[in-house]
Design a protein around this motif. Structure first.
Motif, PDB file in Angstrom:
ATOM      1  N   GLY A  47     -20.660  -5.476  -2.573  1.00 23.28           N
ATOM      2  CA  GLY A  47     -19.880  -4.457  -1.945  1.00 23.28           C
ATOM      3  C   GLY A  47     -19.556  -4.948  -0.521  1.00 23.28           C
ATOM      4  O   GLY A  47     -19.004  -4.332   0.400  1.00 23.28           O
ATOM      5  N   ASP A  48     -19.943  -6.051  -0.346  1.00 19.88           N
ATOM      6  CA  ASP A  48     -19.716  -6.689   1.197  1.00 19.88           C
ATOM      7  C   ASP A  48     -18.373  -7.215   1.402  1.00 19.88           C
ATOM      8  O   ASP A  48     -17.975  -7.526   2.478  1.00 19.88           O
ATOM      9  CB  ASP A  48     -20.659  -7.765   1.521  1.00 19.88           C
ATOM     10  N   LEU A  49     -17.545  -7.338   0.335  1.00 19.93           N
ATOM     11  CA  LEU A  49     -16.143  -7.833   0.343  1.00 19.93           C
ATOM     12  C   LEU A  49     -15.727  -7.081  -0.564  1.00 19.93           C
ATOM     13  O   LEU A  49     -15.836  -6.539  -1.457  1.00 19.93           O
ATOM     14  CB  LEU A  49     -16.208  -9.391  -0.187  1.00 19.93           C
ATOM     15  N   THR A  50     -14.133  -6.801   0.042  1.00 19.98           N
ATOM     16  CA  THR A  50     -13.097  -6.120  -0.769  1.00 19.98           C
ATOM     17  C   THR A  50     -12.746  -6.931  -1.788  1.00 19.98           C
ATOM     18  O   THR A  50     -12.727  -8.120  -1.838  1.00 19.98           O
ATOM     19  CB  THR A  50     -12.125  -5.379   0.104  1.00 19.98           C
ATOM     20  N   PRO A  51     -12.030  -6.474  -2.791  1.00 19.62           N
ATOM     21  CA  PRO A  51     -11.343  -7.114  -3.889  1.00 19.62           C
ATOM     22  C   PRO A  51     -10.222  -8.150  -3.559  1.00 19.62           C
ATOM     23  O   PRO A  51     -10.258  -9.388  -3.719  1.00 19.62           O
ATOM     24  CB  PRO A  51     -10.873  -6.222  -4.774  1.00 19.62           C
ATOM     25  N   ARG A  84     -19.048  -9.741  -3.564  1.00 22.75           N
ATOM     26  CA  ARG A  84     -17.974  -8.802  -3.976  1.00 22.75           C
ATOM     27  C   ARG A  84     -19.011  -7.759  -4.715  1.00 22.75           C
ATOM     28  O   ARG A  84     -18.712  -6.472  -4.718  1.00 22.75           O
ATOM     29  CB  ARG A  84     -17.001  -9.469  -4.974  1.00 22.75           C
ATOM     30  N   GLU A 106     -10.523  -9.337  -0.160  1.00 22.49           N
ATOM     31  CA  GLU A 106     -10.943 -10.467   0.659  1.00 22.49           C
ATOM     32  C   GLU A 106     -11.472 -11.712  -0.420  1.00 22.49           C
ATOM     33  O   GLU A 106     -11.205 -12.683  -0.193  1.00 22.49           O
ATOM     34  CB  GLU A 106     -12.127  -9.921   1.330  1.00 22.49           C
TER      35      GLU A 106
END
Length: 110
Positions: A57-61, A54, A63
């Motif tokens: 930036g590889d996962l959205t909030p 997170r 996700e």
């Protein structure tokens, strides 16, 4: 009015009562069995991975929130299995929980 001696005696006896009462109230399922400890350690590691992904930036909030929720659900299921089985999880339950964690792991590291 309390003096210091009375206050210290009361605080000391309360601390002793709380300290002696805790193991009896905790029950046997709180003590981690090796299989349970392995699964719980893995869930904690995956939560740390989710937090890292997170931040990167590889996962959205959304996700990250969904993955954390399902990982916590696995940890909660582990504790429920242990409580139902007298303090441990069976090998079959461990395999099932690890399969669920494998699915989670692949979703984290896409």
């Amino acid at each position: 009015m309390f003096n210091r001696t009375k206050s210290a005696a009361i605080i000391g006896s309360l601390a002793l009562a709380v300290g002696l009462g805790t193991p009896a109230m905790a029950g046997p399922w709180v003590q981690a069995h090796p299989r349970q400890a392995q699964v719980l350690a893995r869930t904690h590691h995956q939560i740390a991975r989710i937090n890292h992904e997170r931040r990167e930036g590889d996962l959205t909030p959304a996700e990250a929130r969904a993955l954390k929720g399902s990982t916590r659900a696995i940890a909660q299921q582990t504790r429920a299995y242990a409580q139902a089985n007298g303090g441990y999880i069976t090998r079959g339950e461990q395999r099932q929980l690890n399969r669920q964690l494998n699915v989670q792991s692949r979703a984290i590291g896409r």
